[in-house]
Every structure is written in structure tokens, then in C-alpha cells.
Design a protein around this motif. Structure first.
Motif, PDB file in Angstrom:
ATOM      1  N   ILE A 124       0.856  -1.184   0.000  1.00 17.33           N
ATOM      2  CA  ILE A 124       0.000   0.000   0.000  1.00 17.33           C
ATOM      3  C   ILE A 124       0.891   1.232   0.000  1.00 17.33           C
ATOM      4  N   PHE A 125       0.588   2.174  -0.884  1.00 13.79           N
ATOM      5  CA  PHE A 125       1.210   3.490  -0.851  1.00 13.79           C
ATOM      6  C   PHE A 125       0.167   4.487  -0.343  1.00 13.79           C
ATOM      7  N   LEU A 126       0.577   5.349   0.557  1.00 16.14           N
ATOM      8  CA  LEU A 126      -0.286   6.423   1.056  1.00 16.14           C
ATOM      9  C   LEU A 126       0.320   7.751   0.628  1.00 16.14           C
ATOM     10  N   LEU A 165      -7.564   4.240  -4.162  1.00 13.72           N
ATOM     11  CA  LEU A 165      -8.588   4.460  -3.141  1.00 13.72           C
ATOM     12  C   LEU A 165      -8.480   5.905  -2.694  1.00 13.72           C
ATOM     13  N   ALA A 166      -9.565   6.652  -2.801  1.00 12.26           N
ATOM     14  CA  ALA A 166      -9.578   8.058  -2.393  1.00 12.26           C
ATOM     15  C   ALA A 166     -10.303   8.224  -1.063  1.00 12.26           C
ATOM     16  N   LEU A 167      -9.644   8.882  -0.130  1.00 18.68           N
ATOM     17  CA  LEU A 167     -10.289   9.353   1.102  1.00 18.68           C
ATOM     18  C   LEU A 167     -10.452  10.851   0.919  1.00 18.68           C
ATOM     19  N   VAL A 168     -11.683  11.287   0.668  1.00 13.57           N
ATOM     20  CA  VAL A 168     -11.890  12.651   0.196  1.00 13.57           C
ATOM     21  C   VAL A 168     -13.224  13.181   0.698  1.00 13.57           C
ATOM     22  N   ASP A 184      -0.703  18.180  -6.682  1.00 13.79           N
ATOM     23  CA  ASP A 184       0.314  17.152  -6.466  1.00 13.79           C
ATOM     24  C   ASP A 184      -0.320  15.775  -6.275  1.00 13.79           C
ATOM     25  N   ILE A 185      -1.459  15.740  -5.596  1.00 17.69           N
ATOM     26  CA  ILE A 185      -2.134  14.459  -5.370  1.00 17.69           C
ATOM     27  C   ILE A 185      -2.706  13.924  -6.677  1.00 17.69           C
ATOM     28  N   LEU A 186      -3.284  14.786  -7.468  1.00 21.94           N
ATOM     29  CA  LEU A 186      -3.815  14.355  -8.765  1.00 21.94           C
ATOM     30  C   LEU A 186      -2.695  13.884  -9.691  1.00 21.94           C
ATOM     31  N   ALA A 187      -1.529  14.520  -9.601  1.00 18.75           N
ATOM     32  CA  ALA A 187      -0.383  14.085 -10.400  1.00 18.75           C
ATOM     33  C   ALA A 187       0.077  12.698  -9.966  1.00 18.75           C
ATOM     34  N   ILE A 212      -3.480   4.777  -1.844  1.00 18.92           N
ATOM     35  CA  ILE A 212      -4.511   5.477  -1.079  1.00 18.92           C
ATOM     36  C   ILE A 212      -4.161   6.959  -1.081  1.00 18.92           C
ATOM     37  N   ALA A 213      -5.003   7.756  -1.704  1.00 17.03           N
ATOM     38  CA  ALA A 213      -4.794   9.194  -1.812  1.00 17.03           C
ATOM     39  C   ALA A 213      -5.746   9.910  -0.856  1.00 17.03           C
ATOM     40  N   ILE A 214      -5.192  10.739   0.007  1.00 12.56           N
ATOM     41  CA  ILE A 214      -5.990  11.442   1.014  1.00 12.56           C
ATOM     42  C   ILE A 214      -5.996  12.934   0.675  1.00 12.56           C
ATOM     43  N   SER A 215      -7.185  13.496   0.531  1.00 10.30           N
ATOM     44  CA  SER A 215      -7.300  14.904   0.163  1.00 10.30           C
ATOM     45  C   SER A 215      -8.619  15.458   0.669  1.00 10.30           C
ATOM     46  N   ARG A 216      -8.570  16.661   1.211  1.00 16.66           N
ATOM     47  CA  ARG A 216      -9.807  17.289   1.667  1.00 16.66           C
ATOM     48  C   ARG A 216     -10.642  17.732   0.460  1.00 16.66           C
ATOM     49  N   SER A 217     -10.012  18.443  -0.458  1.00 16.44           N
ATOM     50  CA  SER A 217     -10.764  19.007  -1.592  1.00 16.44           C
ATOM     51  C   SER A 217     -10.909  18.036  -2.748  1.00 16.44           C
TER      52      SER A 217
END
Length: 374
Positions: free
Chosen positions: A48-50, A122-125, A106-109, A96-101
Motif C-alpha cells: 500500500i502506498f499512502l 482508493l480516495a479518502l476525500v 500534487d495528489i492528482l499528479a 490510497i490518496a488522502i485529500s480534503r478538496s
């Protein structure tokens, strides 16, 4: 400092509103996460990459310990801005990408790079309609709702979702019995009320500390294990809300050169949920005192042997396992950052260092992320 006056600020509203929003987050994702854990098992991910940026990356650090301890899956936390160059990417890994908005560049890249390597996302958003949510294979909404400049509820909820997923993964992968899984699920369901109790018990003491240490010019926050993330997030909150210089590091690292800059203007905050660290921390406190620094310890209420060893001791009374301590031990740091800002005459909601602020507002049945310029 009058407590009632401070209640008009968005940051304290967000701190106080953590229990109900977290309760909703756990409730709304309960079934979805159970299904997701079965899907992850079927995919047989080897790693898993976070990824995240700043506060969301710190949430990932806490999640790493949960995924490895409960699920037994090797997990790596990488700043989103370095993911493409740093990570050894294979299609048998889950990102697993964690983002409020859900719109952070950078996260989308990082997601685009992972997609090139045929990795699942997996998005935690927070925002269901965001670009990140649309690109992800799986989505877990954080249900944090509207927030001010400082991420409070979204950070707490992201960690809780990671823990809830890790618990179910532990059962799916045969690392936890049904009985142990139920016990852990009961523990995480208790977190909202434990947060509420912690706020009630320590708020006035934290206010006194904030007023006492207004003149300290530099802060150092120390944690270990999953509470390294707590120290990092506490550092960020202090910078954002109180405009105070702060740094964070592992408990064992202070002696390795960093202690040379400790002086009478320094405040060292040590996060210690584990009594096994007592002897190390007592030695550390003595070292800081030798350099004329001040010390605050955040520790267990029943840790009598550590209570008298620092200038101040914030006692935490909780029935939760140490695994869940990042969700509880951050509370005094959230309050400290907020009240330190007020004590210094700073508006914690509007730091002058920020040119713009992301704001969540409700439009119909959904939350919309917008930028409000100062």
C-alpha cells in the motif's frame, strides 16, 4: 481568557464538532468499508502506498501503522509531490490518496502516475464530485463537512477511516479472529465520545498552558510510533493557528544534535501514551531542563511515575487501546494551537501567511469546495 468568547471562531467550532462528524463518518462508511476490505483481499495487493500533502500526509503516517499492524500489508507513506520519482510502482500495489478538496495538484499528479502503472486508487476525500473521487477506483467520503482554514475534522475522520479499513482487512486476511475484530470495532465506535470527554477534561488546563507559554519562541513536539503523526500535525496546527515556529521529530531524535538549540525560549511537548517509554522520557526531560527548556507531557492519567517529571502534565483518561491514541492525543494539541493563537492576539481563522483559503459550503445535498481570497 473567556471560553464563551472563543466559541465564535471557526477553528474551535471544528474542534468541538469532531465527535458528531466522526460518528457520522463511521456510520455512513461501515458497510462500504467491509465490502472494500473483501475487494482488497481478492486483489491480493502486495503493498500500500499512502500519499497526501502536509496534514493529509500526516494522517497517512498514522494509517501506515494500522495497515501494517492489523492488516500485515507493507505500507509506505510518500509526499504526493515526490511520488512519481520516489516510489517503485507496480500494478500489484494499492494507492490510497488522502485529500480534503480532491483537487490538490500534487495528489492528482500522483494518481495519474499510478494510473499509468495500472495501479488501483482508493480516495479518502470530502468532496464526492471532485476530480480525485472521479478518477479513483474506490472512494471513502470523510463526511467532515464545512471547515475553516485549518483542517481539523477531515484529519480526524481520515485517520478513523484508515483504522476502520485496517480492522476489516485484519479479519479478511486472517490476522485477527472474529472476537478480536469485534473488540476493535467496538473500540473505534467509542472514539467520538472519547474525543468529547478529552475536550471537556483538558480544555481549561490547555488554556492556562497557552497563556503561560505565549512568550516561548520555538516549540518542539515529540512522538513515536503512530504518534509521530500526532507530533507532525501538532506542529502544523501551531504554525497555522498561532504563527509560532515549531518542529516535530521522533522522541529518540532530540538528543542527536537537535537539543543544542534548546534554550530558555523553548517549549518541548512530549506525547507519551505508553508507560514503557517512562525511563527514556525522564532522561529526556532532564536533558531539556539542563538546556533551560520547558517541558509539557501529554500522557496517561494513571502514569503516576511520569506526572512529576515535567513542568506540566496533561493527563489523558481513555479506555481505548494505544493503537487508537493518535485520535485522542491530538486533541490537546488542537486546543493548544488555537488558544496559543488567541493568547498572542492572533485570529486562528485568518493567518496572515495565507493568501487564500479553501472553504467547504453546502449547496443542496452536496458540499462545494471554493477559494476565498483574503
Amino acid at each position: 481568557m473567556e471560553l464563551k468568547k472563543s466559541r465564535t471562531y471557526q477553528m474551535i467550532k471544528d474542534i468541538l464538532n469532531q465527535p458528531p462528524t466522526l460518528e457520522k463518518c463511521l456510520r455512513e462508511n461501515r458497510v462500504k468499508i467491509k465490502v472494500l476490505a473483501a475487494q482488497i483481499k481478492a486483489k491480493s495487493y502486495k503493498k500500500i502506498f499512502l500519499v497526501g500533502c502536509s496534514t493529509t500526509m500526516y494522517a497517512g503516517i498514522a494509517g501506515k501503522f494500522a495497515f501494517e499492524e492489523l492488516g500485515g500489508i507493507p505500507t509506505e507513506v510518500i509526499p504526493a509531490c515526490e511520488f512519481a520519482d520516489f516510489a517503485h510502482l507496480t500494478e500489484d500495489a494499492l494507492l490510497i490518496a488522502i485529500s480534503r478538496s480532491g483537487e490538490t495538484g500534487d495528489i492528482l499528479a500522483a494518481v495519474s502516475k499510478a494510473k499509468e502503472r495500472r495501479m488501483d486508487i482508493l480516495a479518502l476525500v470530502e468532496i464526492h464530485s471532485s476530480t480525485l473521487a472521479k478518477r479513483a477506483d474506490y472512494v471513502l467520503p470523510t463526511y467532515a463537512g464545512s471547515e475553516g482554514m485549518v483542517s481539523i475534522k477531515s484529519y480526524t475522520n481520515a485517520i478513523a477511516l484508515e483504522y476502520l479499513l485496517a480492522i476489516h482487512l485484519g479479519r479478511q486476511l486472517g490476522r485477527r479472529s472474529d472476537e478480536e475484530t469485534q473488540r476493535l470495532l467496538h473500540q473505534i465506535e467509542m472514539v467520538p465520545q472519547e474525543i468529547e470527554k478529552t475536550i471537556e477534561r483538558c480544555e481549561e488546563e490547555v488554556i492556562s498552558l497557552a497563556e503561560k507559554y505565549t512568550s516561548q519562541k520555538n516549540l518542539c513536539l515529540l512522538g513515536r510510533g503512530p504518534n509521530y503523526s500526532t507530533a507532525m500535525e501538532g506542529m502544523l496546527l501551531t504554525k497555522e493557528a498561532a504563527l509560532a515556529y515549531a518542529e516535530a521529530m521522533h522522541i529518540g531524535d532530540l538528543k542527536h544534535g537537535h537539543i543544542n538549540v534548546i534554550n530558555q525560549n523553548s517549549l518541548v511537548i512530549i506525547i507519551c501514551p505508553d508507560r514503557r517509554d517512562n525511563s527514556i522520557i525522564r532522561d529526556l526531560v532532564n536533558d531539556v531542563r539542563d538546556f533551560q527548556g520547558q517541558v509539557v507531557i501529554i500522557g496517561r492519567k494513571d502514569n503516576q511515575s511520569l506526572m512529576g517529571s515535567s513542568n506540566n502534565f496533561i493527563s489523558i483518561s481513555t479506555q481505548l487501546d494505544e493503537l487508537f491514541s493518535p485520535l485522542i492525543y491530538l486533541i490537546p494539541l488542537q486546543l493548544f494551537a488555537f488558544y496559543l493563537g488567541l493568547a498572542k492576539g492572533i485570529n486562528p481563522d485568518h493567518g496572515p501567511g495565507s493568501e487564500k483559503v479553501g472553504v467547504f459550503t453546502r449547496v443542496g445535498k452536496r458540499h462545494v469546495y471554493s477559494i476565498r481570497k483574503r
